[in-house]
Structure formats: structure tokens, C-alpha cells
Design a protein around this motif. Structure first.
Motif, short mmCIF file in Angstrom:
data_model
loop_
_atom_site.label_atom_id
_atom_site.label_comp_id
_atom_site.label_asym_id
_atom_site.label_seq_id
_atom_site.Cartn_x
_atom_site.Cartn_y
_atom_site.Cartn_z
N GLN A 2 84.91 -23.47 -33.03
CA GLN A 2 84.84 -23.75 -34.47
C GLN A 2 84.42 -22.52 -35.23
OE1 GLN A 2 82.57 -27.25 -35.51
NE2 GLN A 2 82.13 -26.49 -37.56
N LEU A 3 85.12 -22.22 -36.31
CA LEU A 3 84.84 -21.03 -37.11
C LEU A 3 84.07 -21.42 -38.36
CD1 LEU A 3 85.43 -17.99 -36.85
CD2 LEU A 3 87.39 -18.34 -38.37
N VAL A 4 82.93 -20.78 -38.57
CA VAL A 4 82.06 -21.07 -39.72
C VAL A 4 82.19 -19.94 -40.72
CG1 VAL A 4 79.70 -21.48 -40.49
CG2 VAL A 4 80.46 -22.35 -38.26
N LYS A 5 82.57 -20.27 -41.94
CA LYS A 5 82.74 -19.25 -42.99
C LYS A 5 81.42 -19.01 -43.71
CE LYS A 5 87.60 -20.36 -43.89
NZ LYS A 5 88.58 -20.77 -44.93
N VAL A 6 81.06 -17.73 -43.83
CA VAL A 6 79.77 -17.35 -44.42
C VAL A 6 79.98 -16.39 -45.58
CG1 VAL A 6 77.49 -16.35 -43.97
CG2 VAL A 6 78.70 -17.59 -42.15
N GLY A 7 79.16 -16.55 -46.61
CA GLY A 7 79.19 -15.64 -47.75
C GLY A 7 77.85 -14.98 -47.96
N LEU A 8 77.85 -13.67 -48.24
CA LEU A 8 76.63 -12.92 -48.53
C LEU A 8 76.47 -12.77 -50.04
CD1 LEU A 8 76.74 -9.92 -46.00
CD2 LEU A 8 75.47 -12.05 -45.77
N CYS A 9 75.25 -13.01 -50.52
CA CYS A 9 74.98 -12.91 -51.96
C CYS A 9 74.78 -11.47 -52.41
CB CYS A 9 73.76 -13.73 -52.33
SG CYS A 9 74.07 -15.52 -52.36
N ALA A 10 74.63 -10.54 -51.48
CA ALA A 10 74.44 -9.13 -51.84
C ALA A 10 74.81 -8.27 -50.65
CB ALA A 10 73.00 -8.87 -52.26
N PHE A 11 75.05 -6.98 -50.93
CA PHE A 11 75.42 -6.05 -49.86
C PHE A 11 74.57 -4.79 -49.93
CE2 PHE A 11 78.50 -3.34 -47.45
CZ PHE A 11 78.55 -4.13 -46.31
N GLY A 12 73.25 -5.01 -50.08
CA GLY A 12 72.30 -3.92 -49.97
C GLY A 12 71.90 -3.74 -48.51
N MET A 13 70.70 -3.21 -48.28
CA MET A 13 70.28 -2.96 -46.90
C MET A 13 70.28 -4.24 -46.08
SD MET A 13 66.72 -1.47 -45.37
CE MET A 13 66.41 -1.55 -43.60
N SER A 14 69.76 -5.31 -46.63
CA SER A 14 69.70 -6.56 -45.88
C SER A 14 71.08 -7.02 -45.43
CB SER A 14 69.04 -7.65 -46.74
OG SER A 14 69.11 -8.90 -46.11
N GLY A 15 72.03 -6.99 -46.35
CA GLY A 15 73.38 -7.42 -46.01
C GLY A 15 74.04 -6.51 -44.99
N LYS A 16 73.88 -5.20 -45.17
CA LYS A 16 74.52 -4.23 -44.29
C LYS A 16 73.90 -4.20 -42.89
CE LYS A 16 75.41 -1.10 -48.17
NZ LYS A 16 75.02 0.20 -48.78
N VAL A 17 72.58 -4.41 -42.81
CA VAL A 17 71.86 -4.21 -41.56
C VAL A 17 71.57 -5.50 -40.82
CG1 VAL A 17 69.67 -3.40 -40.58
CG2 VAL A 17 70.85 -2.03 -42.32
N PHE A 18 71.06 -6.50 -41.52
CA PHE A 18 70.55 -7.68 -40.84
C PHE A 18 71.53 -8.86 -40.76
CE2 PHE A 18 66.50 -5.71 -42.35
CZ PHE A 18 66.00 -5.41 -41.10
N ALA A 33 83.06 -13.94 -47.45
CA ALA A 33 82.85 -13.51 -48.84
C ALA A 33 81.62 -12.62 -48.95
CB ALA A 33 82.70 -14.73 -49.75
N VAL A 34 81.73 -11.61 -49.81
CA VAL A 34 80.61 -10.70 -50.08
C VAL A 34 80.52 -10.48 -51.58
CG1 VAL A 34 79.63 -8.41 -49.70
CG2 VAL A 34 80.91 -9.54 -47.86
N VAL A 35 79.31 -10.59 -52.10
CA VAL A 35 79.08 -10.31 -53.52
C VAL A 35 78.60 -8.87 -53.66
CG1 VAL A 35 77.75 -10.86 -55.59
CG2 VAL A 35 78.54 -12.71 -54.09
N GLU A 36 79.35 -8.08 -54.41
CA GLU A 36 78.93 -6.75 -54.84
C GLU A 36 79.17 -6.68 -56.34
OE1 GLU A 36 79.43 -3.17 -52.28
OE2 GLU A 36 81.06 -4.36 -51.40
N ARG A 37 78.11 -6.54 -57.08
CA ARG A 37 78.23 -6.62 -58.54
C ARG A 37 78.95 -5.43 -59.15
NH1 ARG A 37 74.70 -9.21 -56.16
NH2 ARG A 37 73.88 -11.21 -56.84
#
Length: 355
Positions: A2-18, A33-37
Motif C-alpha cells: 500500500q502506498l501512502v501519499k505524504v505532503g510536507l508543509c515546508a522545505f527548510g532544514m526539517s523537511g530536507k533532513v528529517f 506534495a511539498v510546500v515552498e512559498r
């Protein structure tokens, strides 16, 4: 699978690293999905994901899980927005800026029959896992005194207002690193009976707190001290544990964050960090013959991938949710109590009314 779709609310250090590297490498997740303002950095490593310019727009997509990895001052707003949009939610630590927000989010998730997990990744550090192992083996006997530290040497301002501006609720080391140390103390020893804290800014009143010392009072004469400072050039043992049969000293040796920042790619279903070349702990105890024995120990690798594996198993197999919001509320209560204790110079006692 089963494939679970995930979206990140930001792409700062937390998004890039963790988050993004683990979602990319875990076969059960799709970083949808990735949010980059303003930027488009995610296009390079994750071109298969869709770029959104706002959280609101991303929530209109078909993602199953939303990772709220924005500054803590926005956790409540975005987590609530995601839950109301019918999305399961992972919130970066600290959960929220206060208990009231955390409780409201947990109630909303229950009402919507969605899951809400807090990303307490330090539960998967090699050093903490080693401490868990040593305590569970019972060689220390009845634990009497514990100190858990997370120190840094960062004497200059970082320029991150959401972490250092004292006018912003939730800024400062207490919410940042304190969220880890308090979580580990509660995981190891449960909820204390009382608390006393000293929280302030060594850099001065123009900055949010960068130092704390919290003393937790437990039954059976156990005392647990949590401490953090940004003026610690020389390393201390991160964990010091004394029992009536021995002591254990453990260094903070987990390198996952540093390796990820350097570009390491986590591997699914196996250890991916570099092995230790030296011992990182000391166990000094009375053995089964009541004879003193001093052993140098080496911790096994930790793996933040295990957090996402547990999330996946919860979604697909209904296994227990890692660090559910309802559990982490107690951390927020202890953070608030530490703030109150430091401000008033008083010991805070916990009872049914404030727990």
C-alpha cells in the motif's frame, strides 16, 4: 505494498533532513506534495512531487498524511487546518506552544477519526536506545539519580526569530531541546510528582531562553535532572544514571542529523549510519556475584526510519501509533510547569487537576 501519499508543509532544514529522505527511501510512502512559498529547491531531489505555494493549496490535494514541519508558532494553525481537511497529521516537536492548543488538536483528531503523531525522533537516537537497554537489563538496581543533558556551543544569535525572539511564544531552548529531554524522562520514568525549574537566557533579555535546568521529583526517592546550555564548549556525558547497584555514563554519539546534513541517504530496513570506532559508555556495577565490574560499552545504531516504519504499520496494519498527540500532551504540561516554576521560583506539584 500500500502506498501512502505524504505532503510536507515546508522545505527548510526539517523537511530536507528529517522527513523527505526517509519518505523517499521508504517503499510504502510517496512524497506527493511539498510546500515552498518562494523557492523551488524540492524540484531537484524530488521532481516527482507536486510543488505548492501554500499549505491551503496543498490541502486540496489527495495526500493521506500531512507533516507540519513549520515553525512552532504555526503548528496549531496548520495541524488544525489539515485535520479539518480530513488529513492525518504528523507534527514536528515541540507539539504546540501550549497545552490548550495540544488538547484541542487531540480532541479534533479523535472527532475526525484521524491520527495525530508528534515527531519525537530522538526516541530513535543510538545513545537514548542504549540507555533504555541498560536500564531494562536491571544491572543498576533501583535508579536513584539521573541527569540528561543536551548542550551546544552556540553563543552567537542564529537569526531565526521563531527560535530566539522572546516575544514569540514557544521560542527558546525549553520548547526546542526541552521537548526531547522531557519526552525521554517521561518515557524512561513516567510522570513526576513535582518539578522545579530554572529557565532564562544567558545571552540576555533580548533573546529567548537558551538555558534550562529542570529537577523532576519521583516516588522512591528518584531525582531526574534535565539540563541544556548553549555555552558548553566541552562535552558532558549526555546521560548519567546512578542506581543502588551501579552507575552508567553515556555520551551523546548519535550522528544521524550530521550525516543527513552531509548528504547521507538513509536505507530502508537496515542500519545506514557509520559504525562507532570507539566505546561511548561506561557501565560500573555489582555483577551477579556481588563483585564490582566496570565495562566499556558501545551503543548500537539508531534509525529515524523506524519512526516512519511505525507510522506505516499503524496505517496499514493498525499497529500502535508512535508518539501519539494524546501521549505527548504531558510533555507540554511539563514545559508549561517549568515556565511557571522558573517565573515564580516555586516547586510545582502535579495532581489530577493539572495532569
Amino acid at each position: 505494498m500500500q502506498l501512502v501519499k505524504v505532503g510536507l508543509c515546508a522545505f527548510g532544514m526539517s523537511g530536507k533532513v528529517f522527513h523527505a529522505p526517509f519518505l523517499k527511501e521508504h517503499p510504502g510512502f510517496f512524497l506527493s506534495a511539498v510546500v515552498e512559498r518562494n523557492n523551488e529547491e524540492s524540484r531537484i531531489k524530488y521532481p516527482e512531487s507536486t510543488l505548492y505555494r501554500s499549505v491551503e493549496d496543498m490541502l486540496q490535494s489527495d495526500v493521506d498524511v500531512v507533516v507540519v514541519n513549520t515553525p512552532v508558532q504555526t503548528h496549531y494553525e496548520y495541524a488544525k487546518m489539515a485535520l479539518n481537511a480530513g488529513k492525518n497529521v504528523i507534527v514536528e516537536k515541540p507539539f504546540t506552544i501550549n497545552v490548550a492548543e495540544a488538547q484541542e488538536l487531540v480532541e479534533l483528531a479523535n472527532e475526525k477519526k484521524l491520527f495525530l503523531s508528534v515527531y519525537q525522533n530522538r526516541r530513535f537516537d543510538r545513545d537514548y536506545l542504549q540507555v533504555q537497554k541498560i536500564i531494562s537489563e536491571g544491572n543498576l538496581g533501583n535508579i536513584k539519580e539521573v541527569e540528561i543533558r543536551f548542550d551546544r556551543f552556540r553563543t552567537d544569535p542564529s537569526g531565526k526569530d521563531h527560535k530566539e525572539d522572546p516575544a514569540k511564544p514557544g521560542s527558546g531552548t525549553l520548547h526546542d531541546l526541552g521537548a526531547h529531554l522531557i519526552d525521554q524522562a517521561v518515557q524512561l520514568f513516567g510522570v513526576p510528582e513535582k518539578l522545579f525549574a530554572d529557565v532564562f537566557s544567558m545571552k540576555g533579555d533580548a533573546f529567548a531562553n537558551d538555558y534550562f535546568e529542570i529537577l523532576l521529583y519521583y516516588k522512591n526517592n528518584l531525582r531526574v535532572r534535565l539540563k541544556s546550555s548553549v555555552f558548553s564548549k566541552e562535552a558532558h556525558y549526555a546521560y548519567t544514571i546512578h542506581g543502588d547497584k551501579g552507575s552508567f555514563l553515556q555520551e551523546r554519539t548519535d550522528e544521524q542529523e550530521n550525516e543527513l546534513v552531509a548528504g547521507a541517504i538513509p536505507v530502508f530496513a537496515e542500519d545506514w549510519t557509520k559504525p562507532l570506532t570507539e566505546n561511548d559508555g561506561i557501565l560500573n556495577y555489582l555483577n551477579e556475584n556481588a563483585e564490582p565490574e566496570r565495562v566499556l560499552t558501545k551503543s548500537e545504531p539508531g534509525n529515524y526510519m523506524n519512526y516512519y516504519q511505525q507510522i506505516y504499520e499503524h496505517i496499514v496494519f493498525e499497529e500502535p501509533l508512535p508518539s501519539p498527540g494524546a501521549e505527548v500532551i504531558i510533555n507540554m504540561k511539563l514545559i508549561e510547569a517549568a515556565e511557571e516554576s522558573s517565573k515564580k521560583g516555586q516547586v510545582i506539584t502535579f495532581n489530577d487537576k493539572n495532569l
